[in-house]
Design an enzyme around this catalytic site. Structure first.
Site, PDB file in Angstrom:
ATOM      1  N   ALA A 152       0.860  -1.194   0.000  1.00 30.15           N
ATOM      2  CA  ALA A 152       0.000   0.000   0.000  1.00 30.15           C
ATOM      3  C   ALA A 152       0.889   1.234   0.000  1.00 30.15           C
ATOM      4  O   ALA A 152       2.111   1.131   0.160  1.00 30.15           O
ATOM      5  CB  ALA A 152      -0.879   0.004   1.249  1.00 30.15           C
ATOM      6  N   LYS A 153       0.311   2.375  -0.188  1.00 30.90           N
ATOM      7  CA  LYS A 153       1.066   3.639  -0.064  1.00 30.90           C
ATOM      8  C   LYS A 153       0.061   4.755   0.175  1.00 30.90           C
ATOM      9  O   LYS A 153      -1.092   4.666  -0.271  1.00 30.90           O
ATOM     10  CB  LYS A 153       1.839   3.915  -1.359  1.00 30.90           C
ATOM     11  CG  LYS A 153       3.021   4.831  -1.170  1.00 30.90           C
ATOM     12  CD  LYS A 153       4.227   4.062  -0.677  1.00 30.90           C
ATOM     13  CE  LYS A 153       5.418   4.952  -0.449  1.00 30.90           C
ATOM     14  NZ  LYS A 153       6.619   4.155  -0.162  1.00 30.90           N
TER      15      LYS A 153
END
Ligand code: NAD
Length: 420
Positions: A109-110
């Site tokens: 994720a980011k």
């Protein structure tokens, strides 16, 4: 100004292209390819912040969750004026591959907020962070999605996220973020974690390519967190640090620099340049020095089609993210320069993030020695896993690391099956 030298759209296209190349080698099922090209969830939020002068400003924030096939989502949060949904999506995808290469039980994720932290006060940044946390709190959590620092976020930002999340849940939840201050459950060894992983990759490739580590000639671009600790560790292991640089320029001493003294000099003068007995040189010259190992540890895109032909290193170990352009990669391959790619070489950071999370979940504390030993075991294993793929498919390290990662993620999806 951009956090990356390419636009978010181009960055995403190139991340997808890298994935497609690995998928081709693995002859990945068409449906699975489509599934992995698109993130599982993207949450875009408008974050209102009361500024110090009483005005209200609204910032765009996003959290992209690419894949949770192998475990909870994991990835940093960046604050930068050029943040776009495409850039964050590409970075989320890269996190899926990075956690898979090191075999951490995580997905990718980011997060990002489009803001300029250099123009904001500490209290404005705190209000921004707390409101952003509240707005993404429904999709993050210690067993669902665990953020960490990235560009222009740090241990203080993580402390605010941890506190806000804990207030909302009504219980202390340190495992919701990593990269926290040690006083709040951060891990010993985090500061040097990425560099330690880089140094282990140098040592393992020295063994593989029959380059004695003792007195091996090392050149390092960038003397920040990653570059300076990598210089100290490799110096302590007997290698010779012949040149280093920062944004102001570089220094060369063929007999070997003492990296601790270079750091003292940098602290005093603001730069490594003009270090006693060393010769000053430009960053361009530094990259072209004849050496055993070149460690880019500054910015992306430093080794490009304009200078790749002049590189005289035997092995490049990528401390930075994306320091080599795809064109340069092709040139280096023809020149038989080995490149240990970022998703393996700089994975020490996310690995110690994982070790921090494990300590938090178990309410346990490990010493720095324990943390670095566990980190070393993980990186050595990942290096050998990638090496097996280099030999099995007869492809360069970068492609082999991607193939290994995509294979692990696809295996997890196939074992779980698509429900219902
Ligand atoms: P940092 O800000 O501490 O250090 C960056 C260094 O690069 C500084 O010494 C700066 O002077 C130098 N620099 C800037 N422009 C330069 C130029 N044109 N030529 C030469 N040097 C230049 O950053 P960091 O945390 O050490 O990160 C470096 C790289 O490693 C980045 O690409 C980052 O994404 C990557 N990385 C860092 C970590 C981590 O744990 N810190 C983890 C994974 C990847």
């Amino acid at each position: 100004m951009s956090a990356s030298s390419v636009s978010g759209k181009e960055f995403l296209e190139s991340a997808i292209k890298q994935f497609e190349e690995a998928a081709d080698i693995l002859k990945l099922d068409e449906g699975l390819r489509e599934f992995l090209k698109i993130p599982k969830r993207t949450l875009i939020v408008s974050i209102p912040v009361k500024m110090d002068d009483g005005s209200i400003r609204t910032f765009m924030g996003v959290r992209v969750q690419h894949s949770s096939a192998r475990g909870p989502y994991k990835g940093g949060i960046r604050y930068h004026p050029s943040v776009t949904v495409e850039e964050v999506t590409a970075l989320a995808m890269l996190m899926t591959w990075k956690t898979a290469v090191v075999d951490l039980p995580y997905g990718g994720a980011k997060g990002g907020v489009r803001c300029n932290p250099k123009e904001m006060s500490n209290s404005e940044l705190e209000r921004l962070t707390r409101r952003y946390t509240a707005m993404i709190s429904s999709i993050i959590g210690p067993l669902t999605d665990i953020p960490a620092p990235d560009v222009y976020t740090d241990a203080q930002t993580m402390a605010w996220i941890m506190d806000t999340y804990s207030q909302l849940k009504g219980e202390p939840t340190p495992a919701v973020v990593t990269g926290k201050p040690v006083s709040l459950g951060g891990s010993e060894g985090r500061a040097e974690a990425t560099s330690y992983g880089v140094a282990v990759c140098v040592r393992e490739s020295a063994k593989k390519f029959d380059i004695p580590l003792k007195n091996a000639k090392i050149v390092i671009q960038g003397y920040g967190n990653v570059g300076s600790y990598a210089a100290e560790i490799l110096h302590d292991w007997g290698a010779r640090i012949i040149a280093v640089s920062d944004s102001k320029g570089g220094i060369l001493l063929k007999d070997g620099l003492n990296p601790y003294k270079v750091m003292e000099h940098k602290k005093k003068t603001g730069s490594v340049v003009n270090f006693a007995d060393a010769k000053n040189l430009t960053n361009e010259e530094l990259l072209e020095i004849e050496c055993d190992f070149l460690i880019p540890a500054a910015l992306e895109g430093q080794i490009h089609k304009g200078n790749a032909n002049n590189i005289k290193a035997k092995v490049i170990v990528e401390g930075a993210n994306g320091p080599t352009t795809p064109e340069a990669d092709r040139i280096l391959e023809e020149k038989k320069v080995k490149v240990i790619p970022d998703i393996l070489a700089n994975a020490g950071g996310v690995t110690v993030s994982y070790l921090e999370w494990v300590q938090n979940l178990q309410m346990f504390r490990w010493t720095k020695e324990e943390v670095l030993k566990k980190l070393e075991d993980k990186i050595v294993k990942a290096f050998n896993d990638v090496l097996n793929h280099v030999e099995k498919y007869r492809i360069p390290f970068r492609k082999a690391a991607m193939v290994l990662a995509v294979e692990r993620v696809a295996d997890a999806i196939n074992s779980r099956g698509i429900w219902p």
